[in-house]
Design an enzyme around this catalytic site. Sequence first.
Site, PDB file in Angstrom:
ATOM      1  N   ARG A   1     -65.514 -16.483  -1.433  1.00 43.42           N
ATOM      2  CA  ARG A   1     -65.872 -15.467  -0.453  1.00 43.42           C
ATOM      3  C   ARG A   1     -65.679 -14.084  -1.084  1.00 43.42           C
ATOM      4  NH1 ARG A   1     -62.509 -19.382   1.938  1.00 43.42           N
ATOM      5  NH2 ARG A   1     -63.514 -20.567   3.637  1.00 43.42           N
TER       6      ARG A   1
ATOM      7  N   HIS B   1     -72.519 -13.581   0.738  1.00 42.78           N
ATOM      8  CA  HIS B   1     -71.901 -14.855   1.117  1.00 42.78           C
ATOM      9  C   HIS B   1     -72.795 -16.045   0.779  1.00 42.78           C
ATOM     10  CE1 HIS B   1     -68.834 -17.149   3.270  1.00 42.78           C
ATOM     11  NE2 HIS B   1     -69.794 -17.839   3.824  1.00 42.78           N
TER      12      HIS B   1
ATOM     13  N   ARG C   1     -72.059 -18.092  -2.345  1.00 40.17           N
ATOM     14  CA  ARG C   1     -71.115 -19.211  -2.125  1.00 40.17           C
ATOM     15  C   ARG C   1     -71.875 -20.445  -1.623  1.00 40.17           C
ATOM     16  NH1 ARG C   1     -65.910 -20.731  -0.139  1.00 40.17           N
ATOM     17  NH2 ARG C   1     -65.920 -21.468   2.012  1.00 40.17           N
TER      18      ARG C   1
ATOM     19  N   HIS D   1     -62.518 -25.168   2.824  1.00 33.16           N
ATOM     20  CA  HIS D   1     -62.891 -25.374   4.222  1.00 33.16           C
ATOM     21  C   HIS D   1     -61.817 -26.190   4.943  1.00 33.16           C
ATOM     22  CE1 HIS D   1     -66.890 -23.784   3.733  1.00 33.16           C
ATOM     23  NE2 HIS D   1     -67.193 -24.649   2.806  1.00 33.16           N
TER      24      HIS D   1
ATOM     25  N   TYR E   1     -73.245 -29.180   3.356  1.00 30.68           N
ATOM     26  CA  TYR E   1     -73.577 -29.225   1.939  1.00 30.68           C
ATOM     27  C   TYR E   1     -73.891 -30.639   1.475  1.00 30.68           C
ATOM     28  CZ  TYR E   1     -71.837 -24.531   2.257  1.00 30.68           C
ATOM     29  OH  TYR E   1     -71.661 -23.232   2.629  1.00 30.68           O
TER      30      TYR E   1
END
Length: 294
Positions: free
Chosen positions: A127, A235, A238, A261, A270
């Site tokens: 981030r 962002h 990422r 996460h 993802y």
Amino acid sequence: MSYRSVLRTHWLPVLGEVRLVDLTTEMVAAHLDHLRKQPSSRYAGQRGNGVAPNAAQVLRSCLNAAVRGKVGGLTEFTFPVAPKHTRVRPEDLDGDVASPAEVIAMTEAMPEHLRIAVPLAAWCAMRLGEVLGLQRRDLEHLGDPTRAVLHIRRQWNVKAGEVTAPKCHSARSIAIPSFLLPQLQEHLATFVGPDPAAPVLAVQPHRTTRVSQTRFDVAWRAAREAAGRPQFRFHNLRHTGLTAYAQQGATLAELLNRGGHTDVAVALRYQHATLERDRALTDRLARAVGEPAD
């Protein structure tokens, strides 16, 4: 600090004079509905603005605390069904994922002392606050591709105006891609002070003061424009890296760790990239093999 800002902006002007014991579920629900319907300040024509979910979260936390402490005589409160976060960015913008060539283009368009931020965000899934919070001591064994590691231990919190711990349970240590090591070594030697706590993104030529997010944002907007991706968010670098990581066959646990996460649902997004890649390869197999001859 962010709680105070949300309360001051979205709740106090409307419900600030209402006694806690007189506050009703209907009052809260009506104002949340009003907030939900406000136009987005960033994207004209969008149906959502992202304000209502944050406002709901803040007020719910405050009311829960009031109930526990019986503040103002409040002993219970039924909070209305809270609005969910919605994607407010237009679907026809440049997209969430950049190609490796686009990442390189955006990197090269940045000022030299800030360039390393782009590949770090993309290929180490960081981030912006985590990149701004990096210190020299967070990068270890850069001369050995088998041991090179990046420690994400802190972040720059723009609202607090200081370095803080990363987002809840986001502290992590991850492997650094070998192709990134020469860039990191050169950056540290050229733009970062010798002190272990020296910021990786530092104001030049003194190399002791962290680059502000405001200054970084100016450079980033110019770089993405120069690279032909004027709407691409930092962002999304990422997102680009985690998508590529998933396409290599990463498990859910591995995605959770690399991205820092805590929400499994976020990491599952993802894994869809892996499924899509599997589907594309299966379609190619079907075309190559075809139906067996009779």
